[in-house]
Design an enzyme around this catalytic site. Sequence first.
Site, mmCIF file in Angstrom:
data_model
loop_
_atom_site.group_PDB
_atom_site.id
_atom_site.type_symbol
_atom_site.label_atom_id
_atom_site.label_comp_id
_atom_site.label_asym_id
_atom_site.label_seq_id
_atom_site.Cartn_x
_atom_site.Cartn_y
_atom_site.Cartn_z
ATOM 1 N N ASP A 216 0.828 -1.209 0.000
ATOM 2 C CA ASP A 216 0.000 0.000 0.000
ATOM 3 C C ASP A 216 0.859 1.255 0.000
ATOM 4 O O ASP A 216 1.896 1.303 0.678
ATOM 5 C CB ASP A 216 -0.882 0.042 1.255
ATOM 6 C CG ASP A 216 -2.100 -0.842 1.146
ATOM 7 O OD1 ASP A 216 -2.148 -1.660 0.209
ATOM 8 O OD2 ASP A 216 -3.000 -0.714 2.001
ATOM 9 N N LYS A 218 1.918 4.580 1.455
ATOM 10 C CA LYS A 218 1.802 5.194 2.790
ATOM 11 C C LYS A 218 1.641 6.693 2.607
ATOM 12 O O LYS A 218 2.599 7.399 2.300
ATOM 13 C CB LYS A 218 3.007 4.891 3.666
ATOM 14 C CG LYS A 218 2.783 5.316 5.110
ATOM 15 C CD LYS A 218 3.924 4.954 6.002
ATOM 16 C CE LYS A 218 3.538 5.171 7.480
ATOM 17 N NZ LYS A 218 2.875 6.457 7.737
ATOM 18 N N ARG A 223 -4.899 9.772 9.891
ATOM 19 C CA ARG A 223 -5.640 8.506 9.914
ATOM 20 C C ARG A 223 -7.093 8.781 10.288
ATOM 21 O O ARG A 223 -7.372 9.511 11.252
ATOM 22 C CB ARG A 223 -4.994 7.577 10.954
ATOM 23 C CG ARG A 223 -5.592 6.165 11.053
ATOM 24 C CD ARG A 223 -4.998 5.243 10.037
ATOM 25 N NE ARG A 223 -5.451 3.852 10.232
ATOM 26 C CZ ARG A 223 -4.742 2.921 10.859
ATOM 27 N NH1 ARG A 223 -3.557 3.221 11.378
ATOM 28 N NH2 ARG A 223 -5.206 1.688 10.947
ATOM 29 N N ARG A 238 -7.199 8.693 14.656
ATOM 30 C CA ARG A 238 -6.488 7.534 15.198
ATOM 31 C C ARG A 238 -6.657 7.434 16.710
ATOM 32 O O ARG A 238 -6.717 6.340 17.271
ATOM 33 C CB ARG A 238 -5.008 7.654 14.830
ATOM 34 C CG ARG A 238 -4.112 6.638 15.471
ATOM 35 C CD ARG A 238 -2.706 6.784 14.928
ATOM 36 N NE ARG A 238 -1.741 6.042 15.717
ATOM 37 C CZ ARG A 238 -0.546 5.695 15.292
ATOM 38 N NH1 ARG A 238 -0.164 6.033 14.081
ATOM 39 N NH2 ARG A 238 0.285 5.044 16.068
ATOM 40 N N GLU A 267 -7.090 7.297 5.293
ATOM 41 C CA GLU A 267 -6.351 8.536 5.546
ATOM 42 C C GLU A 267 -7.048 9.665 4.800
ATOM 43 O O GLU A 267 -7.710 9.455 3.783
ATOM 44 C CB GLU A 267 -4.906 8.434 5.027
ATOM 45 C CG GLU A 267 -4.061 7.398 5.706
ATOM 46 C CD GLU A 267 -3.066 8.004 6.687
ATOM 47 O OE1 GLU A 267 -2.768 9.214 6.585
ATOM 48 O OE2 GLU A 267 -2.572 7.258 7.556
ATOM 49 N N PHE A 300 -8.136 2.154 2.890
ATOM 50 C CA PHE A 300 -7.313 0.969 2.665
ATOM 51 C C PHE A 300 -7.830 -0.277 3.382
ATOM 52 O O PHE A 300 -7.257 -1.354 3.231
ATOM 53 C CB PHE A 300 -5.856 1.212 3.061
ATOM 54 C CG PHE A 300 -5.656 1.790 4.450
ATOM 55 C CD1 PHE A 300 -5.855 1.020 5.585
ATOM 56 C CD2 PHE A 300 -5.261 3.100 4.597
ATOM 57 C CE1 PHE A 300 -5.659 1.545 6.850
ATOM 58 C CE2 PHE A 300 -5.054 3.642 5.862
ATOM 59 C CZ PHE A 300 -5.254 2.861 6.992
ATOM 60 N N ARG A 372 1.510 -3.615 17.092
ATOM 61 C CA ARG A 372 2.420 -3.511 15.956
ATOM 62 C C ARG A 372 3.000 -4.899 15.668
ATOM 63 O O ARG A 372 4.110 -5.218 16.054
ATOM 64 C CB ARG A 372 3.537 -2.508 16.261
ATOM 65 C CG ARG A 372 3.038 -1.085 16.451
ATOM 66 C CD ARG A 372 4.182 -0.104 16.551
ATOM 67 N NE ARG A 372 3.713 1.221 16.867
ATOM 68 C CZ ARG A 372 3.218 2.091 15.984
ATOM 69 N NH1 ARG A 372 3.136 1.728 14.711
ATOM 70 N NH2 ARG A 372 2.812 3.279 16.343
ATOM 71 N N LYS A 378 5.608 -1.195 7.745
ATOM 72 C CA LYS A 378 5.851 0.036 6.992
ATOM 73 C C LYS A 378 7.329 0.169 6.634
ATOM 74 O O LYS A 378 8.209 -0.259 7.369
ATOM 75 C CB LYS A 378 5.388 1.263 7.784
ATOM 76 C CG LYS A 378 6.068 1.461 9.113
ATOM 77 C CD LYS A 378 5.426 2.599 9.891
ATOM 78 C CE LYS A 378 6.030 2.710 11.297
ATOM 79 N NZ LYS A 378 5.364 3.753 12.103
#
Length: 518
Positions: A216, A218, A223, A238, A267, A300, A372, A378
Amino acid sequence: MLLADVVATSTEVASTRSRKAKVAAFAELLSRVAASSADEIETVTSYLAGSLRQRRTGLGWRSMQSLPEPAAEPSLRVLEVHEAFDHIAALSGSGSQGARAAATAELFARATAAEQPWLRGIVTGEVRQGALDSLVQEGLAAAGGVPLAAVRRAAMMAGSTVAVSPAALTGGEPALADFVLEVGRPVLPMLASSATTVDAAMAKAGGDPDTPVAVDTKLDGIRIQVHRNGDGVLVATRSLEDITARLPEVVAVARSLAATRFVLDGEVLALDDQGRPRPFQETASRTAMSQGVHLTPYFFDLLHIDGHDLVDSPGAERLAALVELVPEEHLVPRLVTADAAEAEAFTSRVLDLGHEGVVVKSLAAPYDAGRRGSAWVKVKPVHTLDLVVLAVEWGSGRRRGWLSNIHLGARDPAGEGFVMLGKTFKGMTDEMLAWQTERFTELALDPGTVRDHHVVSVRPEQVVEIAFDGVQRSTRYPGGLALRFARVVRYRDDKTADEADTIATVRSSFGTGQVSSG
């Protein structure tokens, strides 16, 4: 429960690096509060995570620089403190500044010498005890005798660990199972871990020559999570703040889609006439108000559609449903591939268009909020600058007694001085903290008063290499710019301040993200 009990546990957690010991300390206190004062569970949970329950209080470091003499014995109870901050947060209008100062002084006068700095730290977000929300979740699971996975899932669905803490401690696994995805109630967002290369990110996400991944774009935006229920639309950040009224463009896009009940993840950002991202600060400023530069949403992920939850569905199924719902002009540009060379070429194109990098995603993983893990990875280019330390602040919590947060300056040849670009305490090891405490004490402009002030000004001699994610406009600093997500790489004893990067180097990178240092 006395606030002193929370402070003692926070101090205990700050004194150890052991995750097991931290969780055990949390579990012990949470067990006690569940047994003695169930109405304080949410507040104690929030405090253990280092946060007030109030989103804003109107207080900052300056308003707490001059505090009354501390109380000799602990008497503050947790709910009293929570109610005091509720009162302070509610003050507004004429005379509120004085009333806030009086209420703050009254609260701190009842706090002991140990409680005062902890209260100041939790107000300013500087309770440095090495504890994350995930550790508090582990403590809740241990104290309540429930599976950690059940706590994590309930927190995701409820939007916070605090909200599910009473269920974890008093209701058990059945009570946690009552927290399900509700359209209109924001859930905790899924997060990405990091890798330095696209190859490494693909491997981490489970990709191989026979297993494709999604790559994707970034975007350098804000967000957003968009909930639609009939004509009702909710847009959350977020941090789960409701910003619906500020983003009519997003509401319009949500209402234009064919489904009437859904939850989208994405986003929003500002674009220039060529479709390239405008500086992040323009997007951030626009999301704080309902007018200004036009914002465009890109999505996304899809978590729910017309009665069908997709949170537990594999990424491939969620992406297929997303493509069917959202038109291409509002989809995050994506490549699905098992070929590393194709992924690298796609990443190069993304960077050429001015975006931050890419996020490599497993097509088999469910939506796992608040962690995470390796399902999303990322990859962003790392920029560095050699800057000069202008001042340093005494640390708090685990960093108490060390000079910690450093003020960063770029060289200004025209002004024969330095231009401040921000502060950071990120990336510092204990060894580095010990070294810089000694070093900056030596460089202090007034060595005799180093311990008398929170901020210690130093001679601009020490060069430090700083990694950062970008540059944004800022009215806070005289140069009008600030570094985003700055962190220490290393101290450069091989360079003098005259060899540090200049403000011109930083300005030349503004808007392009391309920064180099010698």
